[in-house]
Design a protein around this motif. Structure first.
Motif, PDB file in Angstrom:
ATOM      1  N   PRO A  12       0.804  -1.230   0.000  1.00  0.00           N
ATOM      2  CA  PRO A  12       0.000   0.000   0.000  1.00  0.00           C
ATOM      3  C   PRO A  12       0.833   1.273   0.000  1.00  0.00           C
ATOM      4  CG  PRO A  12       0.032  -0.966   2.180  1.00  0.00           C
ATOM      5  CD  PRO A  12       0.730  -1.945   1.281  1.00  0.00           C
ATOM      6  N   THR A  13       2.148   1.141   0.158  1.00  0.00           N
ATOM      7  CA  THR A  13       2.999   2.334   0.154  1.00  0.00           C
ATOM      8  C   THR A  13       3.402   2.746  -1.264  1.00  0.00           C
ATOM      9  OG1 THR A  13       5.092   1.109   0.359  1.00  0.00           O
ATOM     10  CG2 THR A  13       3.915   1.656   2.399  1.00  0.00           C
ATOM     11  N   ILE A  14       3.131   1.896  -2.256  1.00  0.00           N
ATOM     12  CA  ILE A  14       3.444   2.222  -3.647  1.00  0.00           C
ATOM     13  C   ILE A  14       2.168   2.709  -4.326  1.00  0.00           C
ATOM     14  CG2 ILE A  14       4.221   1.334  -5.872  1.00  0.00           C
ATOM     15  CD1 ILE A  14       5.890  -0.719  -4.377  1.00  0.00           C
ATOM     16  N   PRO A  15       2.112   3.955  -4.764  1.00  0.00           N
ATOM     17  CA  PRO A  15       0.886   4.460  -5.393  1.00  0.00           C
ATOM     18  C   PRO A  15       0.535   3.671  -6.659  1.00  0.00           C
ATOM     19  CG  PRO A  15       2.407   6.252  -4.876  1.00  0.00           C
ATOM     20  CD  PRO A  15       3.170   4.982  -4.693  1.00  0.00           C
ATOM     21  N   SER A  16      -0.741   3.489  -6.864  1.00  0.00           N
ATOM     22  CA  SER A  16      -1.258   2.802  -8.048  1.00  0.00           C
ATOM     23  C   SER A  16      -2.000   3.805  -8.916  1.00  0.00           C
ATOM     24  CB  SER A  16      -2.215   1.686  -7.613  1.00  0.00           C
ATOM     25  OG  SER A  16      -3.149   1.370  -8.625  1.00  0.00           O
ATOM     26  N   VAL A  17      -1.746   3.774 -10.223  1.00  0.00           N
ATOM     27  CA  VAL A  17      -2.435   4.720 -11.108  1.00  0.00           C
ATOM     28  C   VAL A  17      -3.938   4.481 -11.106  1.00  0.00           C
ATOM     29  CG1 VAL A  17      -0.397   5.079 -12.541  1.00  0.00           C
ATOM     30  CG2 VAL A  17      -2.019   3.284 -13.167  1.00  0.00           C
ATOM     31  N   ALA A  18      -4.349   3.214 -10.981  1.00  0.00           N
ATOM     32  CA  ALA A  18      -5.782   2.908 -10.957  1.00  0.00           C
ATOM     33  C   ALA A  18      -6.432   3.500  -9.707  1.00  0.00           C
ATOM     34  CB  ALA A  18      -6.008   1.397 -11.009  1.00  0.00           C
ATOM     35  N   ARG A  19      -5.751   3.384  -8.574  1.00  0.00           N
ATOM     36  CA  ARG A  19      -6.328   3.910  -7.329  1.00  0.00           C
ATOM     37  C   ARG A  19      -6.250   5.432  -7.281  1.00  0.00           C
ATOM     38  NH1 ARG A  19      -3.184  -0.510  -5.261  1.00  0.00           N
ATOM     39  NH2 ARG A  19      -1.770   0.968  -4.236  1.00  0.00           N
ATOM     40  N   PRO A 210       6.961   7.362  -8.797  1.00  0.00           N
ATOM     41  CA  PRO A 210       6.977   6.293  -7.785  1.00  0.00           C
ATOM     42  C   PRO A 210       5.876   5.247  -7.973  1.00  0.00           C
ATOM     43  CG  PRO A 210       6.921   8.497  -6.786  1.00  0.00           C
ATOM     44  CD  PRO A 210       6.559   8.652  -8.212  1.00  0.00           C
ATOM     45  N   THR A 211       4.946   5.466  -8.890  1.00  0.00           N
ATOM     46  CA  THR A 211       3.839   4.528  -9.059  1.00  0.00           C
ATOM     47  C   THR A 211       4.295   3.263  -9.755  1.00  0.00           C
ATOM     48  OG1 THR A 211       3.096   5.264 -11.252  1.00  0.00           O
ATOM     49  CG2 THR A 211       2.300   6.508  -9.333  1.00  0.00           C
ATOM     50  N   SER A 212       3.428   2.269  -9.729  1.00  0.00           N
ATOM     51  CA  SER A 212       3.730   1.004 -10.394  1.00  0.00           C
ATOM     52  C   SER A 212       3.871   1.180 -11.898  1.00  0.00           C
ATOM     53  CB  SER A 212       2.618  -0.006 -10.093  1.00  0.00           C
ATOM     54  OG  SER A 212       1.343   0.535 -10.429  1.00  0.00           O
ATOM     55  N   ALA A 213       3.273   2.237 -12.458  1.00  0.00           N
ATOM     56  CA  ALA A 213       3.315   2.456 -13.909  1.00  0.00           C
ATOM     57  C   ALA A 213       4.481   3.323 -14.354  1.00  0.00           C
ATOM     58  CB  ALA A 213       2.005   3.092 -14.384  1.00  0.00           C
ATOM     59  N   GLY A 214       5.050   4.106 -13.438  1.00  0.00           N
ATOM     60  CA  GLY A 214       6.153   4.982 -13.805  1.00  0.00           C
ATOM     61  C   GLY A 214       5.662   6.345 -14.248  1.00  0.00           C
ATOM     62  N   PRO A 215       6.593   7.228 -14.662  1.00  0.00           N
ATOM     63  CA  PRO A 215       6.234   8.615 -14.972  1.00  0.00           C
ATOM     64  C   PRO A 215       5.350   8.736 -16.207  1.00  0.00           C
ATOM     65  CG  PRO A 215       8.486   8.160 -15.643  1.00  0.00           C
ATOM     66  CD  PRO A 215       8.025   6.963 -14.861  1.00  0.00           C
ATOM     67  N   LEU A 216       4.619   9.833 -16.254  1.00  0.00           N
ATOM     68  CA  LEU A 216       3.778  10.136 -17.412  1.00  0.00           C
ATOM     69  C   LEU A 216       4.630  10.585 -18.598  1.00  0.00           C
ATOM     70  CD1 LEU A 216       0.881  12.246 -15.849  1.00  0.00           C
ATOM     71  CD2 LEU A 216       0.670   9.982 -16.850  1.00  0.00           C
ATOM     72  N   THR A 217       4.167  10.245 -19.799  1.00  0.00           N
ATOM     73  CA  THR A 217       4.767  10.775 -21.020  1.00  0.00           C
ATOM     74  C   THR A 217       3.647  11.412 -21.838  1.00  0.00           C
ATOM     75  OG1 THR A 217       6.491   9.079 -21.046  1.00  0.00           O
ATOM     76  CG2 THR A 217       6.067  10.243 -23.111  1.00  0.00           C
ATOM     77  N   PRO A 218       3.440  12.722 -21.696  1.00  0.00           N
ATOM     78  CA  PRO A 218       2.367  13.379 -22.448  1.00  0.00           C
ATOM     79  C   PRO A 218       2.689  13.403 -23.935  1.00  0.00           C
ATOM     80  CG  PRO A 218       3.711  15.005 -21.326  1.00  0.00           C
ATOM     81  CD  PRO A 218       4.205  13.676 -20.863  1.00  0.00           C
ATOM     82  N   ARG A 219       1.656  13.343 -24.757  1.00  0.00           N
ATOM     83  CA  ARG A 219       1.817  13.425 -26.206  1.00  0.00           C
ATOM     84  C   ARG A 219       0.684  14.296 -26.757  1.00  0.00           C
ATOM     85  NH1 ARG A 219       3.051   7.872 -25.017  1.00  0.00           N
ATOM     86  NH2 ARG A 219       5.287   7.489 -25.345  1.00  0.00           N
ATOM     87  N   GLY A 220       0.891  14.814 -27.957  1.00  0.00           N
ATOM     88  CA  GLY A 220      -0.064  15.741 -28.534  1.00  0.00           C
ATOM     89  C   GLY A 220      -0.846  15.163 -29.697  1.00  0.00           C
TER      90      GLY A 220
END
Length: 269
Positions: A12-19, A210-220
């Motif tokens: 529970p200490t690792i943030p989840s993108v779904a949560r 820090p999430t299980s998915a890693g950093p965001l990569t925005p695209r246009g």
């Protein structure tokens, strides 16, 4: 949820993108770490809750449109935690016997989804990872429900921005497109950060590190145009999700300078 209620195997200490997304939508299926990470992201992108709701509305409108076109199979990749207006609820209002397959790699999503859909004969939840598209598309549980020789709607809603490499993201879409029969539809929504400052963009992207998915990569828009090149893009094209067939006049504005989520729905000719 609190830390003591975390299922076996869940840290529970690792943030989840779904949560985190559940928190944006006002849900309660999240831990303290998810809320802290979400609040950090909201500090960098203050309109994120409105954008998350608009993204859900986009999903609802897209599924309604596609079901109305006669498509009876839906594959929702990265479905996230169950909330209101899930794909099966929307599609079944139009096509009561539509086959719905939810795919996710988050154990909590699997647990919640399977419990919710246990008595639904037309809906199943499958554990797989979009970063391994061939394994996902050949998954026996998916093939038991989805006939890729017939039209199917594939949804990648707020998912590809968790793939950091542009070529890898394009390869996921290409692998999916290769499986789609004529009359199939591809639904994509993707985060973008507009013309916000470099500092703000870095902060927003790194909040997810820090999430299980890693950093965001925005695209246009250019990336979404490449993903749907050669397909029949439905009106109004590639726009912010709130401007995709808006129900309120004020949502029709297309302002790509603001951070948000872009959406597109395309048909295989």
């Amino acid at each position: 949820m609190d830390d003591e209620q975390a299922p076996v195997g869940i840290d529970p200490t690792i943030p989840s993108v779904a949560r985190m997304y559940d928190y944006y939508l006002g849900g309660k299926d999240n831990f303290a770490a998810d809320r802290r990470a979400a609040e950090d992201f909201m500090a960098a992108v203050p309109n994120v809750r409105a954008v998350a709701r608009a993204n859900r509305d986009f999903l609802r409108k897209a599924v309604t449109e596609i079901a109305g076109r006669g498509v009876r199979q839906f594959l929702d990749i990265g479905s996230g935690l169950p909330t209101q207006e899930n794909v099966h609820q929307v599609a079944h209002r139009v096509v009561p016997d539509a086959q719905i397959v939810y795919v996710d790699n988050d154990p909590i999503v699997m647990s919640h989804g399977r419990a919710l859909l246990e008595d639904n004969p037309h809906t199943v939840v499958v554990q797989a990872d979009m970063r391994e598209p061939k394994a996902l598309l050949d998954h026996p549980e998916i093939l038991a429900r989805i006939d890729f020789d017939r039209p199917v709607a594939v949804l990648l809603v707020a998912m590809l921005h968790f793939v950091p490499d542009d070529d890898a993201a394009a390869a996921i879409v290409a692998a999916i497109r290769e499986k789609l029969a004529p009359g199939s539809h591809l639904v994509i929504s993707h985060g973008h950060l507009g013309t916000t400052s470099t500092e703000q963009q870095t902060r927003a992207k790194n909040t997810y590190r820090p999430t299980s998915a890693g950093p965001l990569t925005p695209r246009g828009p250019a990336h979404l145009a490449a993903y749907t090149d050669g397909l029949e893009v439905l009106e109004p094209g590639i726009v912010p999700v709130q401007a995709w067939r808006p129900e309120f006049e004020g949502d029709a504005e297309v302002d790509l300078s603001k951070p948000g989520i872009l959406g597109v729905v395309a048909r295989v000719p």
